[in-house]
Design a protein around this motif. Structure first.
Motif, PDB file in Angstrom:
ATOM      1  N   ALA A  15       0.834  -1.205   0.000  1.00 16.80           N
ATOM      2  CA  ALA A  15       0.000   0.000   0.000  1.00 16.80           C
ATOM      3  C   ALA A  15       0.867   1.253   0.000  1.00 16.80           C
ATOM      4  N   GLN A  16       1.942   1.219   0.778  1.00 18.31           N
ATOM      5  CA  GLN A  16       2.856   2.369   0.808  1.00 18.31           C
ATOM      6  C   GLN A  16       3.523   2.568  -0.545  1.00 18.31           C
ATOM      7  N   ARG A  17       3.883   1.450  -1.153  1.00 17.50           N
ATOM      8  CA  ARG A  17       4.539   1.516  -2.461  1.00 17.50           C
ATOM      9  C   ARG A  17       3.586   2.140  -3.493  1.00 17.50           C
ATOM     10  N   ASP A  18       2.349   1.687  -3.482  1.00 13.16           N
ATOM     11  CA  ASP A  18       1.378   2.232  -4.433  1.00 13.16           C
ATOM     12  C   ASP A  18       1.145   3.720  -4.191  1.00 13.16           C
ATOM     13  N   ALA A  19       1.075   4.084  -2.904  1.00 10.79           N
ATOM     14  CA  ALA A  19       0.861   5.496  -2.574  1.00 10.79           C
ATOM     15  C   ALA A  19       2.041   6.340  -3.063  1.00 10.79           C
ATOM     16  N   LEU A  20       3.235   5.801  -2.885  1.00  9.71           N
ATOM     17  CA  LEU A  20       4.445   6.510  -3.322  1.00  9.71           C
ATOM     18  C   LEU A  20       4.432   6.696  -4.836  1.00  9.71           C
ATOM     19  N   MET A  21       4.073   5.646  -5.563  1.00  9.80           N
ATOM     20  CA  MET A  21       4.059   5.725  -7.025  1.00  9.80           C
ATOM     21  C   MET A  21       3.022   6.742  -7.500  1.00  9.80           C
ATOM     22  N   THR A  22       1.860   6.727  -6.849  1.00 10.48           N
ATOM     23  CA  THR A  22       0.825   7.704  -7.220  1.00 10.48           C
ATOM     24  C   THR A  22       1.319   9.125  -6.981  1.00 10.48           C
TER      25      THR A  22
END
Lengths: 103, 83
Positions: A15-22
């Motif tokens: 979830a953190q990774r996805d948030a970072l990419m967004t």
């Protein structure tokens, strides 16, 4: 979306990774939009506002509108032409093709 | 090193975005130059075929010129022109 500043990038939850990419994608889009607006302003001011009067007259307004439209179209056209060229250079025709850093 | 621990998906994403951004920066750069070359003093009411041809030619010429100079620099280097 917040709280990412102190996150360890070597140890992210999905979830953190996805948030970072967004977040990164949004920042890139923002920077590109700002660059485009800055370039457009510079080009259109120099084309349309030669002798500043007390207010914008209709000729200047028309010039600015046209200039903005043409600038956006130019940007899109150049993007397509460059894309085509990059593709041509990456398949066959052994140009050195280093212009955009695509090999 | 830390690099090896970065999530491969994140790594992939960063590499992809870096490539995309390089492309976008070239488009900014080329648009600026080709606008100056092709668009007349008074911006026209419509983008006509002539302007589009000018823009396409401009993009290709800029890349040709860049490639030409790159090749020439490589030759100079090979021939001992630069040391």
């Amino acid at each position: 979306m917040d709280g990412l500043a102190n996150v360890d990038v070597t140890n992210l939850s999905p979830a953190q990774r996805d948030a970072l990419m967004t977040q990164v994608k949004q920042q890139i889009a923002m920077v590109n939009a700002q660059t485009l607006i800055a370039e457009l302003s510079e080009k259109c001011l120099s084309k349309c506002i030669s002798k500043p009067g007390t207010s914008l007259d209709s000729t200047e307004k028309q010039c600015l509108s046209r200039c903005m439209d043409r600038f956006m179209e130019t940007w899109n056209h150049v993007s397509q032409a460059y894309q085509q060229r990059v593709q041509q250079e990456s398949f066959g025709s052994q140009g050195s093709g280093n212009f955009g850093g695509f090999d | 090193m830390a690099e090896q621990k970065i999530d491969p998906m994140l790594m992939n994403f960063i590499q992809g975005e870096t490539q995309r951004q390089k492309f976008t920066e070239q488009v900014h750069n080329l648009s600026n130059k080709c606008w100056d070359v092709c668009i007349p003093d008074r911006p026209p009411a419509k983008m006509d075929a002539k302007l589009q041809t000018c823009l396409t030619n401009c993009v290709n010429q800029m890349i040709d010129a860049s490639n030409f100079m790159l090749q020439r620099l490589q030759q100079m280097q090979g021939g001992g022109g630069l040391s």
